[in-house]
Design an enzyme around this catalytic site. Structure first.
Site, mmCIF file in Angstrom:
data_model
loop_
_atom_site.group_PDB
_atom_site.id
_atom_site.type_symbol
_atom_site.label_atom_id
_atom_site.label_comp_id
_atom_site.label_asym_id
_atom_site.label_seq_id
_atom_site.Cartn_x
_atom_site.Cartn_y
_atom_site.Cartn_z
ATOM 1 C CB CYS A 18 -15.481 2.757 0.006
ATOM 2 S SG CYS A 18 -14.989 2.876 1.741
ATOM 3 C CB CYS B 298 -17.921 5.219 4.947
ATOM 4 S SG CYS B 298 -16.839 5.710 3.611
#
Length: 148
Positions: free
Chosen positions: A67, A121
């Site tokens: 990501c 994240c």
């Protein structure tokens, strides 16, 4: 509920952070993917809150989620992580904040590996990395045992 910092603490925070660190941690910003300090860090150590210095994540729980931001399967101490509903940008997400400094860290998703499927994240700008070999010197000696 968000903590309210005293004026002195607010000014000290503002002075001690880069513009990006301030934007991410205090204004709930997001740094660019793949253009941040720790998205592909392969060194052993721990990540601490850039504002409070509290330990948040270990490199042992870090993985490449593809990501562009550092991703972790769990926190070192779950009590230092606060989860809040985030409905900004037309999405429903779980925001992750630090408990002590109330810093915005990033988001929690359930598309990660393992039984919990948790993927923290996290913005690099919200973190300071302490290499394993510097843990004692930096005052984090109790975390050396993680790497035994």
């Amino acid at each position: 509920m968000r903590k309210h910092w005293a004026a002195k603490e607010f000014e000290d925070t503002k002075k001690n952070l880069t513009d990006m660190q301030y934007y991410v941690t205090q204004e709930q910003g997001t740094e660019p993917p793949f253009q941040n300090e720790f998205w592909n860090n392969a060194n052993e150590g721990i990540y601490v809150d850039i504002v409070s210095g509290k330990p948040l994540f270990s490199s042992l729980d870090q993985y490449d989620a593809g990501c562009g931001w550092p991703s972790f399967t769990k926190a070192i101490d779950a009590k230092e992580i606060v989860e809040e509903l985030d409905t900004s940008h037309g999405m429903v997400r779980t925001e992750v904040r630090s408990n002590t400094a109330d810093s915005h860290l990033g988001h929690l998703f359930y598309d990660g590996p393992g039984p919990t499927r948790m993927r923290f994240c996290i913005n690099s700008a919200a973190l300071r990395f302490i290499p394993k070999e510097d843990l004692e010197k930096e005052g984090y000696g109790e975390y050396i045992k993680l790497f035994s």
